[in-house]
Design an enzyme around this catalytic site. Structure first.
Site, PDB file in Angstrom:
ATOM      1  N   ASP A 165       0.719  -1.057   0.035  1.00 13.64           N
ATOM      2  CA  ASP A 165      -0.194  -0.086  -0.058  1.00 13.64           C
ATOM      3  C   ASP A 165       1.034   1.301   0.018  1.00 13.64           C
ATOM      4  O   ASP A 165       0.700   2.340  -0.882  1.00 13.64           O
ATOM      5  CB  ASP A 165      -0.813  -0.148   1.235  1.00 13.64           C
ATOM      6  CG  ASP A 165      -1.956   1.092   1.338  1.00 13.64           C
ATOM      7  OD1 ASP A 165      -2.579   1.041   0.212  1.00 13.64           O
ATOM      8  OD2 ASP A 165      -2.158   1.861   2.041  1.00 13.64           O
ATOM      9  N   LYS A 203       1.621   4.072  -2.970  1.00 13.45           N
ATOM     10  CA  LYS A 203       1.380   5.866  -2.566  1.00 13.45           C
ATOM     11  C   LYS A 203       2.764   6.445  -3.147  1.00 13.45           C
ATOM     12  O   LYS A 203       2.693   7.490  -3.833  1.00 13.45           O
ATOM     13  CB  LYS A 203       1.126   5.820  -1.039  1.00 13.45           C
ATOM     14  CG  LYS A 203      -0.193   5.487  -0.792  1.00 13.45           C
ATOM     15  CD  LYS A 203      -0.274   5.735   0.859  1.00 13.45           C
ATOM     16  CE  LYS A 203      -1.874   5.388   1.194  1.00 13.45           C
ATOM     17  NZ  LYS A 203      -1.856   4.978   2.852  1.00 13.45           N
TER      18      LYS A 203
END
Ligand code: ADP
Ligand code: ASP
Ligand code: MG
Length: 816
Positions: A679, A683
């Site tokens: 994750d 980003k």
């Protein structure tokens, strides 16, 4: 003396006829009234459609007549209480219907409808309505006489679109009215006769014209057109909800608007009133106190150069091209002559130089006939390949801006076409007269709503911009967003001139929609009763709406939804996403979406992909657009990992703390997605790309702090077991940091085109050191901020802040 005309919309039911009677009663003090009435609402169409259905053998004469009788009976029964009068009307109704049946039988036998018979058939509507209304007026104690307009208005042989002989007509009207004492003279609209005493009619919408003819003949004080809307609006109010009644307008402007489709008044109506300078009022039968519109030669000073927008549907463009370089003389003359001789009405003309091509707008119904007659006239040239066979394109629409003062204002056509262009409305042809009372464009039928609304917004709405929102994924974040929008709606309208409307949303394959905007107060209950949908049917629905300033909001984490972004963008629908999948997919996909957003001039925004509601991407993009260059980025971007490392110490096991994080909702249901860094990698990838770097997810170095055992765990349970088993290893990580007086933080870095993620020991004094709870922090080192970075910091997870990040993106789309 006044002339009042009540349209079909005002005489559709007993209730509305009672309103008409009230208006006539209230006027009785101000002198004689000539009242013109249309057929009951829908009757003219029924008479005509019925004729066609009988010819096509799709319906029987009995059925059509029964339908016509029923509509009248419902009104009569409610309107007339007096039994005797009721019977008189029934008798009249049945006698007229017998005549109509005979006509229908005639056309059914011959299998053909002549204009003469059509005029006779269609006249029944007004003959019936005027009889019934006059009886109702008598019962109301008014001094009234009914006069058949066929004995007053004398016209030529054109049965269905008759031209009036004003000399005889004026005389007839003047003589009749002056010799009659009644307070009210009731006249059926639309119908007239020729000098052979045959019935003719004045064209669809012609009752308005009847009233104008009478008003002009009598030099009346005013002509009042009573209908179902409060005047002539800035655009058709049925299509443009923000349209407003025009208080005052000149005869010429009203004529232009009416000619281009504002059918609230039949355009020929204006001329007789204009000649005599009779003021025309357009008023609402159902809201008679409303001001309405005054059509006059001296409208009060209204500085707006554009008075209104109108449109005509069912337009066919015919194009005649001469492929040879040198024009063939007389082509235009022959084209126009042929159209005239064949009674084909021209609505729009543009011609390119040297008669190389000529383009004309006509009614769809005339398309085939036109092709046939033009190709015949140019048969010889077509055979020599000097001229191409006529090209016809059906199903188009003319949109026209109208205003007498446009000619003294620059840039109006520029504004018109750029507004249409910005909203991806393709313009097929353009015409602007030298007098510049109107500028018209031909567009696809499909785009009409979007075109009218965006033009209206541009020219009339004090810059109020409507943003139409389509949400997919109404879970926790979605519900918060809806709540925030509902709370801020009036603030946005009053302070930012933005009108947000949620038109549609989807939750668990159930779709709720409302063209006028969903009522946000009780959407949960509405959703429970709404319809099933798939992602594709949802997309098709959004596409069908075809509205300007449309924004699709993706609040899912679903790859199938992300895969549809390009389709939305290609249809000029902006995309706002908190779903990270698209922006962290392949570079090719990311670039394609960026490209489509530019090409179709629609926003693609995803602020919430990084740091939830924090303005991370917006800050980055502001730095770049203002000419700064990103040297490096350092960031803590995972709320879940922050939570875990903030609370992890030597008194609690790593296993327990991860479990707690999951239970409190700070991790994904599968905590591996957070702990393995994917994750965070997504980003930093998005930030690197937004900084202008061409980088793939695989290029990011993942310095995982997990053990081999953790990384190879097959299931969530196995993973937890491995965390338990490796407890000592995690404790050592903590202790090592502690002895150096450091804090453990999961850091993402980007520098010189390379990105990495991993756990770091952060020394005291570093901006990351004191990061609390689920806070995120991003430090931008740039050319302008080389040593002291620009820092964005704050809660980086949570439904409320994510919703406000989405909200901010939606507002950005409106400001774009
Ligand atoms: P009536 O039966 O009273 O003659 P019409 O249906 O002929 O009524 O005309 C009224 C309708 O005209 C309105 O209901 C509206 O839908 C339509 N209309 C189209 N353009 C305009 C406009 N610019 N302003 C007002 N009404 C318009
Ligand atoms: N009844 C006719 C029509 O519908 C005339 C009118 O209503 O003005 O066209
Ligand atoms: Mg009308």
């Amino acid at each position: 003396m006044k002339v009042l005309k009540f349209g079909g919309t005002s005489v559709g039911s007993a209730k509305s006829i009672k309103s008409v009677i009230d208006i006539i009663n209230n006027n009785s003090e101000s002198g004689k009234q000539i009242v013109v009435v249309s057929a009951f609402s829908g009757i003219t169409n029924l008479l005509l459609d019925g004729t066609q259905a009988i010819l096509d053998k799709e319906n029987t004469i009995e059925d059509i007549c029964a339908e016509i009788v029923d509509i009248h009976l419902v009104v009569i029964k409610e309107l007339i209480e007096d039994k005797k009068v009721k019977n008189k009307i029934f008798k009249f109704l049945h006698a007229e219907l017998d005549k109509l049946k005979q006509l229908y039988k005639g056309i059914s036998l011959i299998g053909e409808l002549t204009p003469k018979t059509e005029a006779k058939i269609v006249s029944f509507g007004e003959l019936l309505s005027s009889f019934i209304i006059s009886e109702a007026l008598v019962l109301n104690g008014l001094s009234i006489v009914r006069k058949d307009a066929r004995q007053l208005i004398i016209a030529n042989q054109n049965y269905t679109n008759a031209s009036v002989d004003f000399k005889i007509t004026n005389k007839n009207i003047q003589e009749f009215v002056s010799s009659n004492d009644a307070d009210v003279i009731l006249v059926p609209g639309f119908v007239a006769s020729n000098k052979h005493k045959e019935t003719t009619v004045l064209g669809r919408g012609g009752s308005d014209y009847t009233a104008a003819i009478i008003a002009a003949a009598l030099n009346a004080d005013s002509l009042e057109i009573w209908t179902d809307v409060s005047g002539m609006y800035t655009a058709n109010p049925k299509i443009v909800k923000q349209a407003k009644p025009i208080e005052q307008i000149s005869y010429h402007e009203a004529m232009e608007l009416a000619h281009f489709g504002a059918r609230v008044i039949f355009s020929p109506t204006i001329h007789p009133a204009f000649i005599r300078q009779i003021p025309i009022y357009i008023k609402n039968t159902f809201q008679s106190q409303n001001r309405g519109t005054l059509i006059t030669d001296r409208p009060n000073i209204n500085p707006d150069p554009v008075k209104g927008i109108s449109h005509i549907e069912n337009i066919t463009l015919i194009t005649l091209e001469a492929p040879g370089k040198i024009g063939i003389p007389g082509v235009s003359k022959r084209v126009f002559e042929t159209l005239f001789l064949n009674n084909i009405h021209i609505k729009f003309v543009t011609q390119s130089s040297s008669e190389h091509s000529i383009c004309i707008g006509i009614d769809d119904n005339d398309a085939e006939k036109t092709k046939e007659v033009i190709d015949t006239v140019f048969e010889l040239e077509i055979s020599k390949e000097q001229i191409n066979p006529l090209i016809i394109e059906k199903g188009l629409v003319i949109v026209a801006l109208v205003g007498e003062k446009m000619k003294s204002h620059q840039g109006i056509s520029g504004k018109m076409f750029s507004t249409l262009g910005r909203n991806n409305v393709n313009i097929r042809a353009i015409a602007q007269g030298a007098s510049e009372k109107n500028i018209s464009a031909v567009i696809a039928k499909n785009d009409i709503k979007k075109a009218l609304n965006s033009l209206h917004e541009e020219f009339f709405e004090d810059n109020i911009k409507q943003v139409n929102i389509f949400i997919t994924g109404v879970g926790n974040v979605g519900s918060k967003l809806i709540h925030q929008i509902e709370q801020q709606k009036s603030y946005l309208k009053n302070n930012l001139s933005i009108n947000l409307r949620i038109k549609l949303f989807l939750r668990s394959r159930t779709m709720l929609f409302n063209e006028n905007g969903i009522d946000l107060k009780n959407w949960q209950e509405q959703l429970a009763k709404s319809v099933k949908a798939s992602l594709t049917s949802y997309f098709n629905m959004v596409k069908q709406f075809n509205l300007r300033n449309s924004v699709f909001v993706d609040i899912t984490a679903n790859a199938d939804v992300a895969n549809l972004y390009q389709d939305y963008l290609k249809n000029s629908i902006g995309v706002v996403a908190c779903n990270k999948i698209a922006c962290s997919a392949s570079l090719e996909k990311y670039k394609e979406l960026k490209y489509l957003s530019k090409k179709y001039n629609v926003p693609f925004l995803f602020e919430t992909n990084v740091g939830a509601g924090l303005p991370v991407i917006d800050t980055l993009s502001n730095l770049i657009t203002s000419g700064d260059k990103i040297n490096s980025i350092q960031a803590v971007l995972s709320g879940s990992l922050n939570f875990i490392f903030n609370y992890f110490n030597n008194e609690v096991s790593f296993y327990d703390i991860v479990k707690q994080a999951q239970e409190e909702g700070y991790t994904e249901p599968d905590p591996r997605i957070d702990l393995n860094g994917v994750d965070v990698a997504r980003k930093i990838l998005i930030l690197a790309r937004e900084s202008g770097n061409e980088i793939e997810l695989e290029d990011i170095v993942n310095n995982s702090f997990l053990t081999e055992k953790n990384l190879t765990a097959d299931s969530v349970d196995d993973f937890y077991e491995s965390l338990k088993a490796d407890g000592e290893y995690f404790l050592q990580l903590y202790k090592s940091a502690k002895t150096k007086n450091c804090q453990l933080k999961y850091v993402a870095e980007f520098s010189k085109g390379k990105a990495s993620i991993g756990l770091k020991e952060i020394p005291e004094g570093h901006p990351f050191y004191n990061l609390k709870g689920k806070d995120n922090i991003v430090m931008f080192y740039t050319e302008r901020y080389p040593e002291q970075p620009m820092i964005v910091k704050g809660a980086g997870a949570g439904a409320d802040v994510t919703a406000s990040g989405l909200f901010a993106d939606i507002i950005r789309t409106a400001n774009k």
